[in-house]
Design a protein around this motif. Structure first.
Motif, PDB file in Angstrom:
ATOM      1  N   ALA A   1       0.823  -1.207   0.000  1.00 38.52           N
ATOM      2  CA  ALA A   1       0.000   0.000   0.000  1.00 38.52           C
ATOM      3  C   ALA A   1       0.859   1.259   0.000  1.00 38.52           C
ATOM      4  CB  ALA A   1      -0.929   0.002   1.216  1.00 38.52           C
ATOM      5  N   MET A   2       2.029   1.187   0.619  1.00 38.64           N
ATOM      6  CA  MET A   2       2.938   2.329   0.653  1.00 38.64           C
ATOM      7  C   MET A   2       3.878   2.354  -0.542  1.00 38.64           C
ATOM      8  SD  MET A   2       4.046   2.574   4.694  1.00 38.64           S
ATOM      9  CE  MET A   2       4.122   0.828   5.038  1.00 38.64           C
ATOM     10  N   GLY A   3       3.761   1.344  -1.424  1.00 39.32           N
ATOM     11  CA  GLY A   3       4.655   1.267  -2.574  1.00 39.32           C
ATOM     12  C   GLY A   3       6.086   0.971  -2.199  1.00 39.32           C
ATOM     13  N   ASP A   4       6.277   0.332  -1.067  1.00 33.29           N
ATOM     14  CA  ASP A   4       7.620   0.047  -0.531  1.00 33.29           C
ATOM     15  C   ASP A   4       7.994  -1.389  -0.893  1.00 33.29           C
ATOM     16  OD1 ASP A   4       9.943  -0.318   0.880  1.00 33.29           O
ATOM     17  OD2 ASP A   4       9.205   0.573   2.741  1.00 33.29           O
ATOM     18  N   GLU A   5       8.541  -1.577  -2.090  1.00 33.73           N
ATOM     19  CA  GLU A   5       8.834  -2.928  -2.570  1.00 33.73           C
ATOM     20  C   GLU A   5      10.002  -3.574  -1.820  1.00 33.73           C
ATOM     21  OE1 GLU A   5       7.859  -4.272  -6.706  1.00 33.73           O
ATOM     22  OE2 GLU A   5       8.743  -2.303  -7.120  1.00 33.73           O
ATOM     23  N   ARG A   6      10.954  -2.763  -1.389  1.00 31.53           N
ATOM     24  CA  ARG A   6      12.079  -3.342  -0.655  1.00 31.53           C
ATOM     25  C   ARG A   6      11.600  -4.022   0.623  1.00 31.53           C
ATOM     26  NH1 ARG A   6      15.497  -2.232   3.443  1.00 31.53           N
ATOM     27  NH2 ARG A   6      17.657  -2.953   3.218  1.00 31.53           N
ATOM     28  N   HIS A   7      10.739  -3.334   1.392  1.00 36.48           N
ATOM     29  CA  HIS A   7      10.207  -3.954   2.596  1.00 36.48           C
ATOM     30  C   HIS A   7       9.274  -5.113   2.261  1.00 36.48           C
ATOM     31  CE1 HIS A   7      11.739  -0.533   5.015  1.00 36.48           C
ATOM     32  NE2 HIS A   7      11.712  -1.426   5.981  1.00 36.48           N
ATOM     33  N   ALA A   8       8.622  -5.043   1.096  1.00 38.46           N
ATOM     34  CA  ALA A   8       7.785  -6.172   0.668  1.00 38.46           C
ATOM     35  C   ALA A   8       8.647  -7.412   0.461  1.00 38.46           C
ATOM     36  CB  ALA A   8       7.040  -5.812  -0.618  1.00 38.46           C
TER      37      ALA A   8
ATOM     38  N   ALA B   1      10.276 -12.853  -3.499  1.00 42.89           N
ATOM     39  CA  ALA B   1      11.262 -11.936  -2.919  1.00 42.89           C
ATOM     40  C   ALA B   1      12.458 -11.758  -3.852  1.00 42.89           C
ATOM     41  CB  ALA B   1      11.734 -12.466  -1.559  1.00 42.89           C
ATOM     42  N   VAL B   2      12.897 -12.866  -4.449  1.00 36.56           N
ATOM     43  CA  VAL B   2      14.020 -12.796  -5.390  1.00 36.56           C
ATOM     44  C   VAL B   2      13.653 -11.962  -6.612  1.00 36.56           C
ATOM     45  CG1 VAL B   2      15.352 -14.185  -7.031  1.00 36.56           C
ATOM     46  CG2 VAL B   2      15.144 -14.924  -4.652  1.00 36.56           C
ATOM     47  N   ASP B   3      12.432 -12.130  -7.106  1.00 37.61           N
ATOM     48  CA  ASP B   3      11.996 -11.362  -8.279  1.00 37.61           C
ATOM     49  C   ASP B   3      12.044  -9.858  -8.006  1.00 37.61           C
ATOM     50  OD1 ASP B   3      11.568 -13.708  -9.642  1.00 37.61           O
ATOM     51  OD2 ASP B   3       9.402 -13.763  -9.270  1.00 37.61           O
ATOM     52  N   ILE B   4      11.595  -9.460  -6.812  1.00 32.54           N
ATOM     53  CA  ILE B   4      11.633  -8.028  -6.463  1.00 32.54           C
ATOM     54  C   ILE B   4      13.080  -7.536  -6.390  1.00 32.54           C
ATOM     55  CG2 ILE B   4      11.158  -6.364  -4.632  1.00 32.54           C
ATOM     56  CD1 ILE B   4       8.645  -7.978  -3.959  1.00 32.54           C
ATOM     57  N   CYS B   5      13.932  -8.325  -5.761  1.00 33.51           N
ATOM     58  CA  CYS B   5      15.338  -7.924  -5.631  1.00 33.51           C
ATOM     59  C   CYS B   5      15.997  -7.759  -6.998  1.00 33.51           C
ATOM     60  CB  CYS B   5      16.101  -8.954  -4.808  1.00 33.51           C
ATOM     61  SG  CYS B   5      15.627  -8.996  -3.058  1.00 33.51           S
ATOM     62  N   GLU B   6      15.702  -8.678  -7.909  1.00 34.60           N
ATOM     63  CA  GLU B   6      16.306  -8.578  -9.235  1.00 34.60           C
ATOM     64  C   GLU B   6      15.737  -7.396 -10.013  1.00 34.60           C
ATOM     65  OE1 GLU B   6      15.626 -12.546 -10.754  1.00 34.60           O
ATOM     66  OE2 GLU B   6      17.693 -13.126 -10.278  1.00 34.60           O
ATOM     67  N   ARG B   7      14.437  -7.162  -9.855  1.00 34.77           N
ATOM     68  CA  ARG B   7      13.816  -6.042 -10.564  1.00 34.77           C
ATOM     69  C   ARG B   7      14.350  -4.705 -10.071  1.00 34.77           C
ATOM     70  NH1 ARG B   7       9.067  -7.311  -9.642  1.00 34.77           N
ATOM     71  NH2 ARG B   7       8.439  -5.847  -8.017  1.00 34.77           N
ATOM     72  N   LEU B   8      14.564  -4.604  -8.733  1.00 37.57           N
ATOM     73  CA  LEU B   8      15.068  -3.359  -8.158  1.00 37.57           C
ATOM     74  C   LEU B   8      16.594  -3.275  -8.182  1.00 37.57           C
ATOM     75  CD1 LEU B   8      12.779  -3.014  -4.989  1.00 37.57           C
ATOM     76  CD2 LEU B   8      12.466  -1.959  -7.232  1.00 37.57           C
ATOM     77  N   GLY B   9      17.236  -4.366  -8.570  1.00 40.70           N
ATOM     78  CA  GLY B   9      18.699  -4.380  -8.569  1.00 40.70           C
ATOM     79  C   GLY B   9      19.289  -4.341  -7.168  1.00 40.70           C
TER      80      GLY B   9
ATOM     81  N   LEU C   1      21.388  -6.664   2.192  1.00 41.31           N
ATOM     82  CA  LEU C   1      21.046  -7.811   3.023  1.00 41.31           C
ATOM     83  C   LEU C   1      19.713  -8.420   2.635  1.00 41.31           C
ATOM     84  CD1 LEU C   1      21.788  -9.597   5.439  1.00 41.31           C
ATOM     85  CD2 LEU C   1      20.671  -7.923   6.926  1.00 41.31           C
ATOM     86  N   VAL C   2      18.762  -7.601   2.207  1.00 39.09           N
ATOM     87  CA  VAL C   2      17.459  -8.124   1.791  1.00 39.09           C
ATOM     88  C   VAL C   2      17.644  -9.127   0.654  1.00 39.09           C
ATOM     89  CG1 VAL C   2      15.248  -7.527   0.729  1.00 39.09           C
ATOM     90  CG2 VAL C   2      16.175  -6.109   2.564  1.00 39.09           C
ATOM     91  N   ALA C   3      18.501  -8.797  -0.310  1.00 38.61           N
ATOM     92  CA  ALA C   3      18.750  -9.698  -1.428  1.00 38.61           C
ATOM     93  C   ALA C   3      19.497 -10.951  -0.975  1.00 38.61           C
ATOM     94  CB  ALA C   3      19.542  -8.974  -2.509  1.00 38.61           C
ATOM     95  N   VAL C   4      20.481 -10.771  -0.086  1.00 36.05           N
ATOM     96  CA  VAL C   4      21.223 -11.921   0.451  1.00 36.05           C
ATOM     97  C   VAL C   4      20.258 -12.912   1.091  1.00 36.05           C
ATOM     98  CG1 VAL C   4      22.910 -12.653   2.184  1.00 36.05           C
ATOM     99  CG2 VAL C   4      23.342 -10.609   0.823  1.00 36.05           C
ATOM    100  N   GLN C   5      19.340 -12.403   1.901  1.00 38.37           N
ATOM    101  CA  GLN C   5      18.380 -13.272   2.585  1.00 38.37           C
ATOM    102  C   GLN C   5      17.417 -13.930   1.610  1.00 38.37           C
ATOM    103  OE1 GLN C   5      16.669 -10.493   5.380  1.00 38.37           O
ATOM    104  NE2 GLN C   5      18.078 -11.081   7.001  1.00 38.37           N
TER     105      GLN C   5
END
Length: 1010
Positions: free
Chosen positions: A627-634, A661-669, A673-677
């Motif tokens: 809702a906040m458009g916060d994809e990293r926290h998503a 979660a991986v798809d978001i990380c790759e899309r946002l580059g 740590l979020v990507a590592v996890q």
């Protein structure tokens, strides 16, 4: 030159002035009080051995002159061999010197009634030369003489130049984490030679420095603390402290003495328990005293003492009251005309009932009465111990009583400068009052460090209680204000004491503030019980004095307490705290804050295995992020949802969550740590579903990202998981690759001291060693892993370790030992509700029972298989299928055996699990052999043997050769039979050779169930 001009104190003063040092500056350098330096220079006292060594160091005494300096410092002879500067100094008068000697000699009453216990101590000290340590528990009521006995033993050790660490616990400090341990460690850090300190592992030195910041003043190049889980850091700290004590001892006998441990905090009690176990093979005498009447109200202490008493190196001394003869001996040794009335000893004994402190208080009161009484019956004696102290206090000069009150408010030992600053008195007046109180035996001076303390806690208690309420509040406030203005190297102790004093001084806002800081510092020292006590006190104050903190500050305290409660497993309390913060944040429109706390709440539910509640919280947090458009926290929330699903055995869901979660990380580059996890989580889910190749791809990407952000913890963990995915029962059976990755993971874990990772990595490497027939090396790894895991209380990995022990014994045909470990692992799993690894344990238990001819619980095995099926735990399913096939074979159900083996082969072949494929062919071959289908049996067993030899699985190859020997015998192929038997024996001999030095034996030469 006259004698006084040649005195050590005279020389010390000249040397100090030559170096342009004030008494205060020198005192700070050598870690003692300014008063101590003043008294040494005035020849009123001698420095202790440790203080003399520090003086030599900081006064830059040349190496060739050190021996003479130390001898002069510790003896009464003149210092004519010491070089003196030409600075005139006024000499102390003979009368002053005489008074000083009288004062020094008047510090103790005669030592009576404890000769038996004292003799036991001397015997234990003598036995330390064997290299084995002892624990002595001294029990008794207040005033019974526990502290005096410890003092005499300490003096005996110091006379023989043995290192001694001694401290007291104080009631007012019972919530300050590690306070007595900090005292001991501080003494050790100050006196241990630098070269010995530098022999301690740098990571461990960093842990000591976190507890004793003053260490950084001696060792300027300490490395920063390593990032690790709290339980791992606590274990590391305990090891570090033991090594610190070793550095101080330098191979000599060491005394560690702690008085009044009934007031020790929980974290300190944990360390003392650890230390008591560690000294079994060290020349350490560890003695502590406690009041027996406190045990009913202190369950943790009672449990500790009960545990220690069971240890064979522990001695328990329960001090009894003095007898009439002891009282007579005491009076005779005092030889005081004021205590010479007929029958006085009998009356004093009757009145005091043999309590030494009460007895001494009575005698001290009588000695201060003008004139000597002629009849004991006519003497006015107080009725109680407290009254006897009040009689003594009544004779304190009026001008000295405010000083005594201030000392009682300070609450524990204090230094000269602190008390002087509070009194605002001229220094000479203050010094005179201090000497008067010491001479009256109300205060005592620590000869080692120059601190002062009350002669007995009962004295401090009476003085404190007799201060009027209003005056007491003002004194606490004054103490707090003074402490707040003066910095301290021990920040943790400082904020805790400030909180205590401001609360008693009714300055509520500052009390809440410092209680919160004390809680935070306790958490950093992984003293969670103490941390929660500080949080509770802060929030209890706010219940009554809500104006003491803003709403934001109050919510921050609740959130911090919630996190602490979740960490120690107080889930209901954590939920209540988090929910309060969430509701308040929403009411204030702070939606991001509410979302973050929802994640914390979800993970708290996960720790409690309340997976549905966890999912509800995390789903809500995910919706808020979107809702906040916060994809990293998503992405971060999706990772947590995946870990919950994985913990619950829902690996299908876990893979989906982690993939999103991986798809978001790759899309946002993202590369943080979020990507590592995210990649690591996806790897774990693939691993649990027996998809090792896909798991390795994910772990490898997480490894690359972890290295990019220099996260050594995730680097080690990813290497470990790649290795697990290369093992046999849970992966590709690429054992050389698995071994190299486990070694790399262990190297990082040991270098960075990542205790949390060491256990599962050692277990994994042991599994590889077993597969390769290197049982001795596997035995070493497992015997390192399990004690570590027990220390860290990591039950999940303890279950894995017991399973690994069982598999090791199973491969050696030591089936009874294997059964014991599988049963132990299952009990741990059932007792703690940890389902992880349980199906595999159940299957292994069945195999061990079959080999021993013990009836098995088929419904339990069926339930384990069904659970694995329902929750996509494929590798557990595979092991259950092996157990079903073995069971069918024993029961003569060859068709059933083939059916289960076919299912095993189909699942294992899908992802090239070569060891499990080999086991499936072996089981099919044994089933064919049972029905005399020899050619078919030989074909299956040869396929199994080929796979075993390709991957290096020794036990599987041995089984195949033995079975093929039976096939050859049935076909009349004597030469083939002999060849197969010879190869089986060679493998058994190879295994036996690899057991050298481990104490293990192999039963592979005996007939084996097949």
């Amino acid at each position: 030159m006259n004698e006084q001009g040649n005195s050590f104190g005279y020389w010390l003063r000249r040397r100090r002035k030559a170096l342009d040092l004030t008494q205060d500056a020198l005192a700070q350098k050598v870690s003692c009080s300014q008063a101590a330096i003043k008294k040494i220079e005035a020849e009123e006292r001698r420095p202790s051995r440790g203080l003399a060594q520090r003086l030599a160091e900081h006064l830059a005494i040349p190496a060739q002159e050190r021996a003479a300096f130390l001898q002069a410092a510790r003896t009464l002879q003149t210092s004519d061999r010491l070089p003196l500067a030409d600075v005139p100094i006024a000499a102390m008068t003979a009368a002053a010197a005489s008074d000083a000697l009288e004062l020094a000699g008047d510090q103790k009453s005669p030592f009576v009634g404890r000769h038996n216990e004292y003799g036991q101590f001397l015997g234990l000290i003598a036995r330390l030369t064997t290299g084995c340590g002892h624990v002595v528990l001294i029990e008794g009521e207040a005033g019974i003489g526990k502290s005096r006995l410890m003092t005499e033993v300490t003096a005996y050790a110091q006379q023989r130049a043995l290192p001694v660490l001694a401290t007291n616990c104080y009631e007012i400090e019972h919530a300050i984490a590690y306070q007595p341990v900090i005292d001991l460690a501080t003494q050790a850090c100050r006196t241990a030679p630098e070269e010995r300190l530098r022999q301690i592992t740098p990571t461990l030195l960093a842990e000591i420095a976190a507890l004793v910041p003053a260490l950084t003043e001696r060792l300027l190049d300490l490395q920063p603390l390593s990032a690790d889980y709290p339980e791992a850091r606590q274990a590391r700290l305990f090891q570090a402290l033991v090594q610190l004590f070793d550095a101080l001892a330098q191979g000599r006998q060491l005394m560690v003495m702690i008085d009044d441990i009934q007031w020790a905090d929980d974290a300190s009690l944990q360390f003392l328990h650890f230390l008591a176990r560690q000294i079994v093979n060290r020349p350490v005498l560890f003695a502590c005293t406690y009041r027996d009447e406190e045990l009913d109200n202190n369950q943790r202490l009672a449990s500790l003492l009960e545990s220690l008493r069971r240890e064979p190196h522990t001695r328990h001394m329960a001090l009894a009251r003095l007898g009439p003869g002891d009282t007579e001996e005491l009076l005779a040794k005092l030889n005081d005309p004021k205590l010479s009335a007929p029958h006085l000893a009998a009356r004093l004994h009757d009145e005091s009932d043999g309590n030494p402190f009460f007895l001494w208080s009575l005698m001290h009161s009588l000695r201060e009465v003008n004139g000597a009484a002629s009849d004991a019956a006519s003497l006015p004696l107080p009725d109680t111990l407290r009254d006897s102290v009040r009689v003594r206090l009544a004779r304190v000069p009026h001008e000295d009583r405010p000083l005594l009150d201030l000392a009682a408010v300070l609450g524990r030992r204090f230094d000269f400068e602190t008390l002087l600053a509070l009194t605002h008195s001229p220094e000479e007046t203050f010094l005179h009052a201090m000497e008067s109180l010491v001479k009256r035996r109300l205060l005592r001076e620590d000869p080692e460090w120059g601190f002062y303390d009350f002669s007995h806690d009962k004295v401090r208690e009476v003085v404190y209680r007799d201060i009027g309420t209003a005056r007491r509040v003002l004194l606490h406030r004054a103490v707090a204000d003074m402490l707040e203005q003066h910095s301290s190297s021990n920040l943790h102790e400082r904020v805790a004491r400030l909180g205590e004093h401001y609360e008693r001084g009714h300055v509520w806002s500052k009390a809440v503030h410092y209680f919160g800081l004390a809680a935070d510092h306790s958490q950093k020292l992984f003293a969670m019980r103490e941390s929660l006590q500080w949080f509770d006190r802060a929030l209890a104050l706010l219940q009554v004095h809500s104006e003491a903190a803003t709403q934001a500050q109050q919510l921050a305290l609740y959130e911090q307490r919630g996190a602490a409660r979740a960490q120690v497993g107080q889930i209901d309390g954590a939920v209540a705290d988090f929910q309060r913060v969430i509701d308040a944040a929403r009411a204030l429109g702070e939606h991001a804050h509410a979302r973050d706390v929802l994640i914390q709440l979800g993970m708290a539910y996960r720790r409690a295995d309340a997976y549905q509640q966890a999912i509800v919280c995390l789903d809500e947090a995910l919706k808020a992020s979107r809702a906040m458009g916060d994809e990293r926290h998503a992405a971060d929330t999706l990772y947590h949802l995946g870990t919950v699903a994985w913990s619950n055995g829902r690996n299908d869901l876990a893979i989906a969550y982690h993939q999103r979660a991986v798809d978001i990380c790759e899309r946002l580059g993202l590369t943080d740590l979020v990507a590592v996890q995210a990649f690591h989580g996806r790897g774990e889910a693939y691993f649990a579903s027996a998809e090792p190749t896909a798991a390795i791809v994910s772990f490898s990407r997480s490894l690359e990202l972890a290295r990019g952000i220099d996260d050594r913890s995730y680097e080690s963990e990813n290497l470990m998981m790649i290795a697990w995915a290369c093992t046999g029962h849970t992966g590709l059976a690429d054992y050389p690759r698995a071994l190299s990755y486990f070694d790399a993971a262990l190297n990082i874990a040991r270098t960075a001291d990542l205790q949390w990772h060491l256990g599962p990595t050692l277990i994994g490497r042991a599994n590889v060693q077993v597969a390769l027939g290197k049982f001795g090396k596997a035995w070493v790894d497992l015997n390192e892993a399990l004690p570590r895991l027990e220390t860290l209380r990591l039950v999940r990995y303890q279950i894995m370790a017991n399973d690994a022990f069982g598999c090791l014994f199973l491969d050696l045909n030591l089936n009874e030992q294997a059964l014991q470990h599988f049963e132990r692992g299952l009990k741990l799993a059932h007792d703690t509700g940890i389902i992880y690894w349980l199906p595999k344990l159940r299957a292994n238990l069945v195999i061990a029972q079959l080999r021993l001819g013990i009836p098995i619980d088929r419904p339990a095995l069926q339930a384990a298989w069904q659970y694995s099926q329902d929750h996509c735990e494929v590798w557990s399913t595979l092991r259950c299928l092996e157990a079903f096939a073995e069971l069918a074979l024993v029961n003569g159900d060859t068709d059933g055996c083939v059916t289960y083996a076919d299912q095993l082969l189909a699942l294992a072949s899908r992802v090239e699990l070569r060891e499990l494929m080999g086991q499936a062919h072996r089981l099919r071959g044994l089933a064919r052999l049972t029905v005399n289908a020899y050619e078919s049996a030989r074909k299956e067993l040869t396929l199994a043997l080929t796979l075993a030899e390709q991957i290096g699985r020794i036990r599987l190859a041995w089984e195949c050769h033995r079975a093929l020997a039976r096939v050859a015998a049935a076909l009349g192929d004597g030469r083939g039979q002999n060849d197969r038997q010879a190869r089986a024996r060679a493998l058994a001999d190879q295994i036996a050779e690899n057991l050298g030095g481990s104490g293990l034996t192999s039963n592979l030469g005996a007939d084996q169930w097949v």
